[in-house]
Design a protein around this motif. Structure first.
Motif, PDB file in Angstrom:
ATOM      1  N   ALA A 166       0.821  -1.205   0.000  1.00 55.00           N
ATOM      2  CA  ALA A 166       0.000   0.000   0.000  1.00 55.00           C
ATOM      3  C   ALA A 166       0.856   1.256   0.000  1.00 55.00           C
ATOM      4  O   ALA A 166       1.774   1.399   0.795  1.00 55.00           O
ATOM      5  CB  ALA A 166      -0.932  -0.011   1.199  1.00 55.00           C
ATOM      6  N   GLY A 167       0.576   2.153  -0.923  1.00 52.92           N
ATOM      7  CA  GLY A 167       1.299   3.405  -1.013  1.00 52.92           C
ATOM      8  C   GLY A 167       2.621   3.307  -1.745  1.00 52.92           C
ATOM      9  O   GLY A 167       3.353   4.281  -1.818  1.00 52.92           O
ATOM     10  N   ARG A 168       2.955   2.139  -2.263  1.00 54.11           N
ATOM     11  CA  ARG A 168       4.217   1.972  -2.988  1.00 54.11           C
ATOM     12  C   ARG A 168       3.938   1.386  -4.369  1.00 54.11           C
ATOM     13  O   ARG A 168       2.867   0.877  -4.641  1.00 54.11           O
ATOM     14  CB  ARG A 168       5.159   1.072  -2.207  1.00 54.11           C
ATOM     15  CG  ARG A 168       5.488   1.701  -0.871  1.00 54.11           C
ATOM     16  CD  ARG A 168       6.568   1.042  -0.068  1.00 54.11           C
ATOM     17  NE  ARG A 168       6.734  -0.373  -0.238  1.00 54.11           N
ATOM     18  CZ  ARG A 168       7.894  -0.986  -0.038  1.00 54.11           C
ATOM     19  NH1 ARG A 168       8.947  -0.305   0.310  1.00 54.11           N
ATOM     20  NH2 ARG A 168       7.980  -2.284  -0.173  1.00 54.11           N
ATOM     21  N   CYS A 169       4.929   1.458  -5.223  1.00 52.61           N
ATOM     22  CA  CYS A 169       4.762   0.982  -6.597  1.00 52.61           C
ATOM     23  C   CYS A 169       4.670  -0.545  -6.638  1.00 52.61           C
ATOM     24  O   CYS A 169       5.096  -1.228  -5.699  1.00 52.61           O
ATOM     25  CB  CYS A 169       5.906   1.490  -7.459  1.00 52.61           C
ATOM     26  SG  CYS A 169       7.497   0.715  -7.128  1.00 52.61           S
ATOM     27  N   PRO A 170       4.136  -1.099  -7.723  1.00 54.37           N
ATOM     28  CA  PRO A 170       3.995  -2.547  -7.838  1.00 54.37           C
ATOM     29  C   PRO A 170       5.332  -3.306  -7.858  1.00 54.37           C
ATOM     30  O   PRO A 170       5.367  -4.488  -7.551  1.00 54.37           O
ATOM     31  CB  PRO A 170       3.263  -2.733  -9.170  1.00 54.37           C
ATOM     32  CG  PRO A 170       2.578  -1.441  -9.413  1.00 54.37           C
ATOM     33  CD  PRO A 170       3.457  -0.385  -8.800  1.00 54.37           C
ATOM     34  N   ALA A 171       6.434  -2.630  -8.203  1.00 52.26           N
ATOM     35  CA  ALA A 171       7.736  -3.300  -8.243  1.00 52.26           C
ATOM     36  C   ALA A 171       8.384  -3.429  -6.873  1.00 52.26           C
ATOM     37  O   ALA A 171       9.372  -4.132  -6.717  1.00 52.26           O
ATOM     38  CB  ALA A 171       8.679  -2.554  -9.190  1.00 52.26           C
ATOM     39  N   ALA A 172       7.838  -2.774  -5.869  1.00 53.28           N
ATOM     40  CA  ALA A 172       8.406  -2.836  -4.519  1.00 53.28           C
ATOM     41  C   ALA A 172       8.111  -4.190  -3.892  1.00 53.28           C
ATOM     42  O   ALA A 172       6.960  -4.595  -3.787  1.00 53.28           O
ATOM     43  CB  ALA A 172       7.831  -1.719  -3.655  1.00 53.28           C
ATOM     44  N   ALA A 173       9.157  -4.876  -3.480  1.00 50.56           N
ATOM     45  CA  ALA A 173       8.975  -6.162  -2.798  1.00 50.56           C
ATOM     46  C   ALA A 173       8.363  -5.920  -1.425  1.00 50.56           C
ATOM     47  O   ALA A 173       8.656  -4.910  -0.781  1.00 50.56           O
ATOM     48  CB  ALA A 173      10.314  -6.869  -2.665  1.00 50.56           C
ATOM     49  N   PRO A 190      11.482   3.447   0.570  1.00 49.99           N
ATOM     50  CA  PRO A 190      10.371   4.151  -0.078  1.00 49.99           C
ATOM     51  C   PRO A 190      10.600   4.298  -1.579  1.00 49.99           C
ATOM     52  O   PRO A 190      11.732   4.193  -2.066  1.00 49.99           O
ATOM     53  CB  PRO A 190      10.376   5.523   0.603  1.00 49.99           C
ATOM     54  CG  PRO A 190      11.800   5.722   0.996  1.00 49.99           C
ATOM     55  CD  PRO A 190      12.337   4.356   1.339  1.00 49.99           C
ATOM     56  N   CYS A 191       9.528   4.550  -2.301  1.00 52.20           N
ATOM     57  CA  CYS A 191       9.613   4.805  -3.737  1.00 52.20           C
ATOM     58  C   CYS A 191      10.342   6.116  -3.996  1.00 52.20           C
ATOM     59  O   CYS A 191      10.361   7.005  -3.150  1.00 52.20           O
ATOM     60  CB  CYS A 191       8.210   4.889  -4.357  1.00 52.20           C
ATOM     61  SG  CYS A 191       7.370   3.312  -4.451  1.00 52.20           S
ATOM     62  N   GLU A 192      10.923   6.211  -5.183  1.00 50.89           N
ATOM     63  CA  GLU A 192      11.545   7.443  -5.649  1.00 50.89           C
ATOM     64  C   GLU A 192      10.894   7.812  -6.976  1.00 50.89           C
ATOM     65  O   GLU A 192      11.049   7.113  -7.961  1.00 50.89           O
ATOM     66  CB  GLU A 192      13.043   7.259  -5.857  1.00 50.89           C
ATOM     67  CG  GLU A 192      13.826   7.063  -4.597  1.00 50.89           C
ATOM     68  CD  GLU A 192      15.308   6.859  -4.855  1.00 50.89           C
ATOM     69  OE1 GLU A 192      15.787   7.161  -5.971  1.00 50.89           O
ATOM     70  OE2 GLU A 192      15.993   6.374  -3.943  1.00 50.89           O
ATOM     71  N   GLY A 193      10.157   8.884  -6.982  1.00 50.99           N
ATOM     72  CA  GLY A 193       9.520   9.344  -8.212  1.00 50.99           C
ATOM     73  C   GLY A 193       8.217   8.630  -8.497  1.00 50.99           C
ATOM     74  O   GLY A 193       7.658   7.948  -7.640  1.00 50.99           O
ATOM     75  N   PRO A 194       7.736   8.787  -9.739  1.00 57.41           N
ATOM     76  CA  PRO A 194       6.441   8.204 -10.119  1.00 57.41           C
ATOM     77  C   PRO A 194       6.433   6.682 -10.011  1.00 57.41           C
ATOM     78  O   PRO A 194       7.423   6.023 -10.303  1.00 57.41           O
ATOM     79  CB  PRO A 194       6.266   8.632 -11.579  1.00 57.41           C
ATOM     80  CG  PRO A 194       7.233   9.738 -11.801  1.00 57.41           C
ATOM     81  CD  PRO A 194       8.349   9.548 -10.828  1.00 57.41           C
ATOM     82  N   ALA A 195       5.301   6.137  -9.614  1.00 60.57           N
ATOM     83  CA  ALA A 195       5.149   4.691  -9.449  1.00 60.57           C
ATOM     84  C   ALA A 195       5.106   3.946 -10.778  1.00 60.57           C
ATOM     85  O   ALA A 195       5.151   2.730 -10.801  1.00 60.57           O
ATOM     86  CB  ALA A 195       3.891   4.389  -8.646  1.00 60.57           C
ATOM     87  N   ASP A 196       5.035   4.681 -11.880  1.00 61.63           N
ATOM     88  CA  ASP A 196       5.015   4.044 -13.200  1.00 61.63           C
ATOM     89  C   ASP A 196       6.101   4.619 -14.108  1.00 61.63           C
ATOM     90  O   ASP A 196       5.943   4.703 -15.310  1.00 61.63           O
ATOM     91  CB  ASP A 196       3.644   4.191 -13.844  1.00 61.63           C
ATOM     92  CG  ASP A 196       3.247   5.636 -14.052  1.00 61.63           C
ATOM     93  OD1 ASP A 196       3.951   6.549 -13.567  1.00 61.63           O
ATOM     94  OD2 ASP A 196       2.218   5.872 -14.708  1.00 61.63           O
ATOM     95  N   ALA A 197       7.234   4.976 -13.525  1.00 63.82           N
ATOM     96  CA  ALA A 197       8.324   5.595 -14.286  1.00 63.82           C
ATOM     97  C   ALA A 197       8.991   4.626 -15.252  1.00 63.82           C
ATOM     98  O   ALA A 197       9.561   5.040 -16.259  1.00 63.82           O
ATOM     99  CB  ALA A 197       9.367   6.171 -13.334  1.00 63.82           C
ATOM    100  N   ALA A 198       8.924   3.340 -14.950  1.00 58.92           N
ATOM    101  CA  ALA A 198       9.591   2.348 -15.792  1.00 58.92           C
ATOM    102  C   ALA A 198       8.834   1.029 -15.739  1.00 58.92           C
ATOM    103  O   ALA A 198       7.997   0.818 -14.865  1.00 58.92           O
ATOM    104  CB  ALA A 198      11.023   2.141 -15.316  1.00 58.92           C
ATOM    105  N   THR A 199       9.165   0.157 -16.674  1.00 63.71           N
ATOM    106  CA  THR A 199       8.576  -1.178 -16.723  1.00 63.71           C
ATOM    107  C   THR A 199       9.690  -2.181 -16.945  1.00 63.71           C
ATOM    108  O   THR A 199      10.555  -1.979 -17.793  1.00 63.71           O
ATOM    109  CB  THR A 199       7.548  -1.292 -17.860  1.00 63.71           C
ATOM    110  OG1 THR A 199       6.526  -0.314 -17.658  1.00 63.71           O
ATOM    111  CG2 THR A 199       6.916  -2.667 -17.913  1.00 63.71           C
ATOM    112  N   LEU A 200       9.667  -3.254 -16.172  1.00 64.22           N
ATOM    113  CA  LEU A 200      10.602  -4.356 -16.360  1.00 64.22           C
ATOM    114  C   LEU A 200       9.887  -5.491 -17.067  1.00 64.22           C
ATOM    115  O   LEU A 200       8.679  -5.669 -16.907  1.00 64.22           O
ATOM    116  CB  LEU A 200      11.119  -4.872 -15.018  1.00 64.22           C
ATOM    117  CG  LEU A 200      11.937  -3.927 -14.165  1.00 64.22           C
ATOM    118  CD1 LEU A 200      12.384  -4.636 -12.887  1.00 64.22           C
ATOM    119  CD2 LEU A 200      13.129  -3.391 -14.914  1.00 64.22           C
TER     120      LEU A 200
END
Length: 96
Positions: free
Chosen positions: A18-25, A31-41
């Protein structure tokens, strides 16, 4: 004729962290740095996951055969690869 709803019948599902990007384990406390959708793996099976640059780098360090999606901004892709090259896999497990 398509029917349009002005509101969702159910609230959207919460992201994995909650409150973090989907890539965060889930176990990664950073914490996240920048937009939660800045990149895609893209993993070696073709599955994609979007995230902030910080968590994409941390995830990439531990995913064998993964890469940054080709449509990611070059500056973000270079930052992700650079950061990932300096990290051990699952950096949060060793306190990094």
């Amino acid at each position: 004729m398509e029917r349009r709803l002005d509101h969702a019948p159910n609230p959207p599902a919460a992201p994995p962290c909650a409150g973090r990007c989907p890539a965060a384990a889930a176990k990664d406390p950073t914490p996240c740095e920048g937009p939660a959708d800045a990149a895609t793996l893209v993993d070696r099976h073709g599955r994609e996951i979007a995230g902030c640059v910080h968590h994409c780098a941390r995830l990439l360090a531990g995913l064998e055969g993964a890469r940054v999606h080709p449509f990611v901004l070059p500056a973000h892709a270079l930052d992700i690869y650079s950061r990932a090259s300096e990290l051990p896999p699952f950096a949060w497990e060793v306190g990094r």
